[in-house]
Design an enzyme around this catalytic site. Structure first.
Site, PDB file in Angstrom:
ATOM      1  CB  SER A 171      -0.910   0.014   1.225  1.00 21.05           C
ATOM      2  OG  SER A 171      -0.172   0.380   2.369  1.00 21.05           O
ATOM      3  CB  ALA A 172       0.299   4.689  -1.143  1.00 19.80           C
ATOM      4  CB  CYS A 173       0.026   3.749   4.203  1.00 21.22           C
ATOM      5  SG  CYS A 173      -1.467   4.626   3.748  1.00 21.22           S
ATOM      6  CB  SER A 174       3.525   0.060   3.942  1.00 17.50           C
ATOM      7  OG  SER A 174       3.111  -0.635   2.782  1.00 17.50           O
TER       8      SER A 174
END
Length: 163
Positions: free
Chosen positions: A103-106
């Site tokens: 995911s973009a968050c990681s």
């Protein structure tokens, strides 16, 4: 206070003449901001059409996949059971198809995405998630090329995955 040439300049009248400011760059950024919003609704509709087409084909034509995509019109998040995301990412890269893992968050963190855990994915799914990003410059034909590449690559990669 106005930042100019890496110095803070104060002016009683908030007017500063700075001969070192990148005026063409500032003007270019302003024009880019103006252009991005021209026909904005049509652009979003085009991007969403490609994303929806891509997801529909993947879900109908490739077994053992999970769609994790949200409402963003430009990003499809798909988990491919039985193959690690990094392996599939590099296989697609060899075909000049560029995607992102997780995911973009990681994206810059070695640990598993809290976002993917948060939506309830099990380990075998969050370790096999890719993000596909679409823009106004993409076409349905490009999405189809990606789906065809996935259909070719996944059976082979899944055979060689350690269990």
């Amino acid at each position: 206070i106005i930042a100019c040439n890496c110095r803070l300049v104060t002016s009683m009248f908030a007017i500063v003449l700075c001969t070192l400011c990148n005026v063409p760059g500032i003007a270019g950024l302003g024009k880019a901001a103006e252009l991005i919003y021209e026909n904005h609704e049509e652009k979003i509709a085009h991007i969403r059409e490609i994303k929806d087409h891509f997801i529909k084909r993947v879900m109908e034509e490739i077994p053992d996949v999970k769609d994790n995509s949200g409402d963003a019109p430009h990003v499809a998040s798909i988990s491919f059971l039985g193959v690690r995301s990094e392996v599939l990412l590099h296989a697609l890269e060899e075909r000049e198809i560029y995607v992102s893992a997780g995911s973009a968050c990681s994206s810059n963190k070695p640990e598993v995405s809290g976002t993917l855990k948060g939506i309830g994915l099990t380990k075998e799914y969050y370790e096999s998630t890719l993000r596909f990003s679409f823009s106004i410059f993409n076409t349905v034909e490009e999405a189809d090329i990606c789906v065809e590449a996935l259909k070719e690559l996944l059976p082979m990669l899944r055979r060689f995955t350690r269990r």
